[in-house]
Design a protein around this motif. Structure first.
Motif, PDB file in Angstrom:
ATOM      1  N   ASP A 339      39.413  14.965  52.727  1.00 53.80           N
ATOM      2  CA  ASP A 339      38.319  15.896  52.473  1.00 53.80           C
ATOM      3  C   ASP A 339      38.736  16.875  51.381  1.00 53.80           C
ATOM      4  O   ASP A 339      39.572  17.740  51.603  1.00 53.80           O
ATOM      5  CB  ASP A 339      37.953  16.635  53.759  1.00 53.80           C
ATOM      6  CG  ASP A 339      36.635  17.371  53.651  1.00 53.80           C
ATOM      7  OD1 ASP A 339      35.763  17.130  54.495  1.00 53.80           O
ATOM      8  OD2 ASP A 339      36.472  18.189  52.719  1.00 53.80           O
ATOM      9  N   GLY A 341      36.689  19.024  49.693  1.00 51.44           N
ATOM     10  CA  GLY A 341      36.004  20.308  49.761  1.00 51.44           C
ATOM     11  C   GLY A 341      35.425  20.768  48.442  1.00 51.44           C
ATOM     12  O   GLY A 341      35.373  21.976  48.179  1.00 51.44           O
ATOM     13  N   ASP A 359      29.469  19.111  56.277  1.00 49.61           N
ATOM     14  CA  ASP A 359      30.450  18.040  56.100  1.00 49.61           C
ATOM     15  C   ASP A 359      31.222  17.776  57.385  1.00 49.61           C
ATOM     16  O   ASP A 359      31.530  16.621  57.717  1.00 49.61           O
ATOM     17  CB  ASP A 359      31.439  18.404  54.981  1.00 49.61           C
ATOM     18  CG  ASP A 359      30.842  18.230  53.597  1.00 49.61           C
ATOM     19  OD1 ASP A 359      29.666  17.837  53.487  1.00 49.61           O
ATOM     20  OD2 ASP A 359      31.555  18.494  52.609  1.00 49.61           O
ATOM     21  N   THR A 363      31.103  14.363  59.607  1.00 49.96           N
ATOM     22  CA  THR A 363      32.370  13.685  59.867  1.00 49.96           C
ATOM     23  C   THR A 363      32.510  13.365  61.350  1.00 49.96           C
ATOM     24  O   THR A 363      32.905  12.255  61.731  1.00 49.96           O
ATOM     25  CB  THR A 363      33.547  14.559  59.396  1.00 49.96           C
ATOM     26  OG1 THR A 363      33.448  14.745  57.976  1.00 49.96           O
ATOM     27  CG2 THR A 363      34.883  13.923  59.717  1.00 49.96           C
ATOM     28  N   ILE A 371      40.304  15.488  60.039  1.00 50.56           N
ATOM     29  CA  ILE A 371      40.075  15.695  58.605  1.00 50.56           C
ATOM     30  C   ILE A 371      41.408  16.062  57.969  1.00 50.56           C
ATOM     31  O   ILE A 371      42.127  16.928  58.485  1.00 50.56           O
ATOM     32  CB  ILE A 371      39.063  16.823  58.344  1.00 50.56           C
ATOM     33  CG1 ILE A 371      37.646  16.399  58.758  1.00 50.56           C
ATOM     34  CG2 ILE A 371      39.068  17.247  56.867  1.00 50.56           C
ATOM     35  CD1 ILE A 371      36.629  17.520  58.718  1.00 50.56           C
ATOM     36  N   LYS A 373      42.540  18.024  55.055  1.00 53.48           N
ATOM     37  CA  LYS A 373      42.056  18.957  54.033  1.00 53.48           C
ATOM     38  C   LYS A 373      43.004  18.866  52.843  1.00 53.48           C
ATOM     39  O   LYS A 373      44.117  19.374  52.868  1.00 53.48           O
ATOM     40  CB  LYS A 373      41.975  20.367  54.590  1.00 53.48           C
ATOM     41  CG  LYS A 373      41.500  21.416  53.598  1.00 53.48           C
ATOM     42  CD  LYS A 373      40.253  21.051  52.851  1.00 53.48           C
ATOM     43  CE  LYS A 373      39.040  20.843  53.695  1.00 53.48           C
ATOM     44  NZ  LYS A 373      37.826  20.522  52.896  1.00 53.48           N
ATOM     45  N   GLN A 576      36.999   8.652  50.849  1.00 49.76           N
ATOM     46  CA  GLN A 576      37.042  10.060  51.129  1.00 49.76           C
ATOM     47  C   GLN A 576      35.702  10.510  51.682  1.00 49.76           C
ATOM     48  O   GLN A 576      34.759   9.716  51.762  1.00 49.76           O
ATOM     49  CB  GLN A 576      37.427  10.853  49.876  1.00 49.76           C
ATOM     50  CG  GLN A 576      36.473  10.712  48.722  1.00 49.76           C
ATOM     51  CD  GLN A 576      37.022  11.373  47.470  1.00 49.76           C
ATOM     52  OE1 GLN A 576      37.855  12.281  47.525  1.00 49.76           O
ATOM     53  NE2 GLN A 576      36.548  10.937  46.342  1.00 49.76           N
ATOM     54  N   THR A 577      35.558  11.801  52.030  1.00 49.05           N
ATOM     55  CA  THR A 577      34.328  12.304  52.641  1.00 49.05           C
ATOM     56  C   THR A 577      33.128  12.145  51.713  1.00 49.05           C
ATOM     57  O   THR A 577      32.088  11.603  52.096  1.00 49.05           O
ATOM     58  CB  THR A 577      34.483  13.792  53.026  1.00 49.05           C
ATOM     59  OG1 THR A 577      35.654  13.956  53.821  1.00 49.05           O
ATOM     60  CG2 THR A 577      33.270  14.273  53.803  1.00 49.05           C
ATOM     61  N   THR A 578      33.250  12.652  50.498  1.00 50.82           N
ATOM     62  CA  THR A 578      32.149  12.603  49.534  1.00 50.82           C
ATOM     63  C   THR A 578      32.669  12.138  48.177  1.00 50.82           C
ATOM     64  O   THR A 578      33.868  12.212  47.888  1.00 50.82           O
ATOM     65  CB  THR A 578      31.496  13.988  49.329  1.00 50.82           C
ATOM     66  OG1 THR A 578      32.394  14.834  48.593  1.00 50.82           O
ATOM     67  CG2 THR A 578      31.146  14.646  50.655  1.00 50.82           C
TER      68      THR A 578
END
Length: 616
Positions: A339, A341, A359, A363, A371, A373, A576-578
Motif C-alpha cells: 500500500d 498511500g 482504501d 482491503t 497491509i 505500508k 498493489q492496492t491501487t
C-alpha cells in the motif's frame, strides 16, 4: 485514449481560521478521485488529527487557504509579496493545493497566514502542531522565529505562547526547503524526474496544521505496551512541568465500564492490570478506552483520552520446527497488499478522511488481513482506522539516500558479500533521528505488528546495527530488517521479492532461524481506459488485456501461495492496492473509481490462505 477530467470552477472562500478570502480550484490536468470533487477550503481535513492523545475542546484547525511564494533557496527573509493561494494541507505539487507547481532544491516555499486565535485556545500554553512537513521547516510568528524541524514524515510542535500578540490577527509564516531526490533525507517514492516506479515530488506542508491550548503542566505523550501473558498494559507518560507531589491517574474502560485503574507518580512506569481479556485480532478488533489525568492535591490539572488493545505478535517454531508468526499465540498467515498511500489529486495526502479510510475498508472487504505500508508514513488517523477495522500493519521506514549499493536478491540465498552503503555521518544521523521519531509516534497503534527499516537495499547501511537497535527499541514487535534487500542481518524475518510469481526463501536453509516471507510479488497490470494517469506507456510487471485474464492469473498466484504455506511461508504481500501514476498493477485504479476484480470474488479467492489445515 482520452483522460477523464472534472471541471470545477465554483468560487470558494477561505475557511474561518484563515485571514485571506480568495478563490480556489484544483488543478485538473489529471484524473481525480471522487472525494477530490467534494474538497473545499472550508472542509479540508477538519477532523481531530491526534487520536492517541485527545483533548477535544481546546484545539483549532488551521487548514484552509494560505498565501504562498516560491523564492530562491538563499532568501532567508519573509517575502513582501505572494504568488497566490495554496490549500493547506496539500503539497504544492498536488492538484488539490490549487497550485500544481514543481519546486527544486534551489527553491524555498514560503507560507503565510493571518490567524485569529479562538478564545478557547488562547489561554495557558499555546502549541502549534504540524502533522508532517517535507522536509526542512522554519516557523515564524509575528516576526519571531519559534522553531525549526527536519523530517518529512514525523509530527512536530512548538510552544508559541511568548510570540502571540495580545490582540488582533497573528502573522504566521513558514519557510520550507525540500531537495527531494537530490538530498540524503528519507523521501520514499518521490523523485525529481518521475518515471517507472518513482513518483511526483511532495514538498512542504502535507498534513494538518493546528493549535492546541494546554496548561503549564500537561501530558505530552504516552507509551502504551500490551502484555497478554501478564494481562497488563505498561504505560509511561511524559509530563511537562510536573511537580514533585503530582500524581497521575490512569483508567481503562471497556464499552463505558471501568475495568482497571492505577495511580502513582508521573515519572513511573505503570502497569494497568486487566481481567477477562478481550484480545485484538483482524476477526475481532477489540479496543479499550483510556483516560489519563494529572492530579495536584486531588484536583485535575490536565487530562486526555486515548485507547489501546491487548494483542501479542511473536515468533516461534511450529510442529515441524519451522519458525512462524503467531498472533495471540495462534498462527495466522499474513496476506495483504503493498500500500503506497498515493492519490492522483493529493499525492501523499488523501483528499479527505473518508478517502483515507476507503482504501482500508476495501482491503478488508477483499479478504486481506494485512497491509504493508510501503516506504511512507500516514497521518495518525489512518492507523486509528486500521486499529478499529482490524488490519495488521507492516510499517516501512521511508527510503532515502539511494544509489551506491550492491543488491544481491536471489530467492532462498544470502550472499556473504558486503553490500551495505557507506552513508555520510549527516545522512546516517538524519535516518536515525527520523526512524526513532516515527517509531515513537506510532508505538501505541496496536495494528502495527512489524517494523521494516530497509527496503530492497535502497540506502541500506549498517544493517546489523540498525536492525538490532530497532529490535531493542521495541521488543513488543517483530522486525523485518531488509524486505527484499541484502540479508546480512534480517532480524526476525527473511523476506524476498519476486515478480510476478509466488516464491519463498529456502525452508531447508533458513526455516529454523527466520520467519519466511514473500515481501512483494504479483504486480499484475491492467490499464483501465479513462482512469489512468497518462494516456499511454503505462505498465505492470505483467500486463493483461481484460479483467477476466487478470482474475485467472491472480487466482493462480493465490493457489501457488497455498502450496508454499505448508512448506514454511508465513506471509505474502501482493503488489498493489491501487495503480500509482504510470503503474497500472493495482487492484483498484488510481482514482479508486474501478475495482478490477470484484470485491466478493477476491474475498472468496483469499479464504483458502487462512485454512488451519495448511499449518498443523
Amino acid at each position: 485514449m482520452m483522460k477523464r477530467t472534472v471541471a470545477i470552477a465554483c468560487l470558494l472562500t477561505a475557511s474561518l481560521s484563515t485571514g485571506f478570502a480568495q478563490t480556489w480550484k484544483p488543478v485538473v490536468d489529471k484524473i481525480l478521485s471522487p472525494w477530490a470533487e467534494q474538497v473545499t477550503p472550508q472542509n479540508a481535513h477538519r477532523e481531530y488529527p491526534r487520536p492517541q492523545l485527545v483533548r477535544q475542546n481546546n484545539w483549532q484547525n488551521l487548514n484552509g487557504l494560505w498565501k504562498y511564494k516560491v523564492s530562491p533557496k538563499d532568501q532567508k527573509t519573509a517575502p513582501t509579496s505572494w504568488d497566490g493561494d495554496i490549500l493547506v494541507p496539500f503539497a504544492i505539487e498536488s492538484a488539490l493545493s490549487g497550485v500544481g507547481k514543481r519546486v527544486s532544491k534551489d527553491d524555498a516555499i514560503w507560507y503565510h497566514n493571518q490567524i485569529t486565535i479562538d478564545k478557547k485556545v488562547n489561554k495557558g500554553k499555546v502549541l502549534l502542531h504540524f502533522g508532517a512537513v517535507d522536509w526542512q521547516c522554519d516557523v515564524y510568528l509575528n516576526g519571531q522565529h519559534v522553531g525549526s524541524h527536519e523530517g518529512g514524515f514525523d509530527a512536530f510542535s512548538f510552544d508559541i505562547s511568548k510570540a502571540i500578540k495580545k490582540s488582533g490577527k497573528q502573522d504566521l509564516t513558514i519557510r520550507v526547503w525540500d531537495p527531494t531526490s537530490e538530498g540524503p533525507q528519507p523521501r520514499g517514492k518521490q523523485i525529481i524526474n518521475p518515471h517507472g516506479i518513482w513518483y511526483t515530488p511532495v514538498s512542504g506542508i502535507w498534513q494538518t496544521v493546528w493549535l492546541e491550548s494546554v496548561p503549564q503542566t500537561y501530558i505530552v505523550s504516552t507509551k502504551q505496551t500490551p502484555d497478554i501473558d501478564q494481562k497488563s498494559l505498561a504505560i509511561q507518560a511524559a509530563i511537562e512541568g510536573a511537580q514533585a507531589s503530582d500524581e497521575i491517574l490512569i483508567e481503562a474502560f471497556d464499552g463505558g465500564q471501568k475495568v482497571a485503574e492505577v495511580k502513582g507518580s508521573p515519572a513511573d512506569l505503570h502497569q494497568l492490570k486487566l481481567n477477562d481479556l478481550k484480545l485484538w485480532s483482524p476477526s475481532r478488533p477489540h479496543l479499550y478506552d483510556l483516560q489519563i489525568k494529572v492530579l495536584r492535591k486531588g484536583k485535575v490539572v490536565d487530562e486526555a483520552k486515548s485507547y489501546f488493545a491487548m494483542r501479542k505478535i511473536s515468533k516461534k517454531k511450529d510442529a515441524q520446527g519451522i519458525e512462524r508468526m503467531y498472533l495471540n499465540d495462534e498462527f495466522i498467515f499474513h496476506y495483504g497488499p503493498l500500500d503506497q498511500g498515493w492519490w492522483p489529486d493529493g499525492l501523499h495526502t488523501a483528499p479527505s478522511d473518508e478517502a483515507l479510510k476507503f482504501d482500508i475498508v476495501k482491503t478488508k472487504e477483499m479478504g486481506f488481513n494485512m497491509i504493508r505500508k510501503h516506504i511512507k508514513v500516514e497521518p495518525a488517523r489512518w492507523y486509528r482506522h486500521c486499529d478499529s477495522l482490524g488490519i495488521l500493519v507492516w510499517q516501512d521506514m521511508p527510503s532515502g539516500d539511494l544509489g551506491g549499493n550492491f543488491w544481491d536478491m536471489q530467492p532462498g540465498k544470502i550472499s556473504s558479500a558486503k553490500h551495505d552503503k557507506d552513508r555520510s555521518p549527516e545522512s546516517e544521523a538524519i535516518y536515525r533521528k527520523e526512524w526513532k521519531s516515527i517509531m515513537a509516534q506510532l508505538h501505541n497503534y496496536p495494528s502495527i505488528v512489524i517494523w521494516v527499516p530497509f527496503n530492497e537495499a535502497w540506502g541500506q547501511f549498517k544493517t546489523k546495527e540498525i536492525v538490532d537497535w530497532t529490535i531493542q527499541n521495541d521488543p513488543s514487535r517483530l522486525v523485518n530488517g531488509a524486505s527484499g534487500g541484502n540479508f546480512n542481518a534480517p532480524g526476525h524475518i527473511l523476506d524476498i521479492h519476486n515478480y510476478p510469481d509466488a516464491a519463498m526463501p529456502s525452508p531447508e536453509l533458513f526455516g529454523d532461524k527466520y520467519i519466511l516471507a514473500l515481501g512483494e510479488f504479483g504486480g499484475l497490470g491492467l490499464p483501465v481506459e479513462n482512469h489512468t494517469w497518462q494516456q499511454k506507456d503505462n505498465w505492470g510487471y505483467q500486463s493483461f488485456k481484460n479483467a477476466d485474464e487478470l482474475k485467472k492469473r491472480y487466482s493462480g498466484l493465490v493457489d501457488h501461495l497455498t502450496r508454499l504455506i505448508p512448506l514454511g511461508l508465513s506471509a505474502a504481500v501482493y503488489t498493489q492496492t491501487t495503480d500509482v501514476e504510470i503503474e497500472t498493477n493495482g487492484l483498484m485504479t488510481y482514482d479508486r473509481k474501478v475495482i478490477k476484480i470484484p470485491v466478493t470474488e477476491l474475498n472468496g479467492i483469499h479464504q483458502k490462505l487462512y485454512s488451519k489445515e495448511l499449518v498443523k
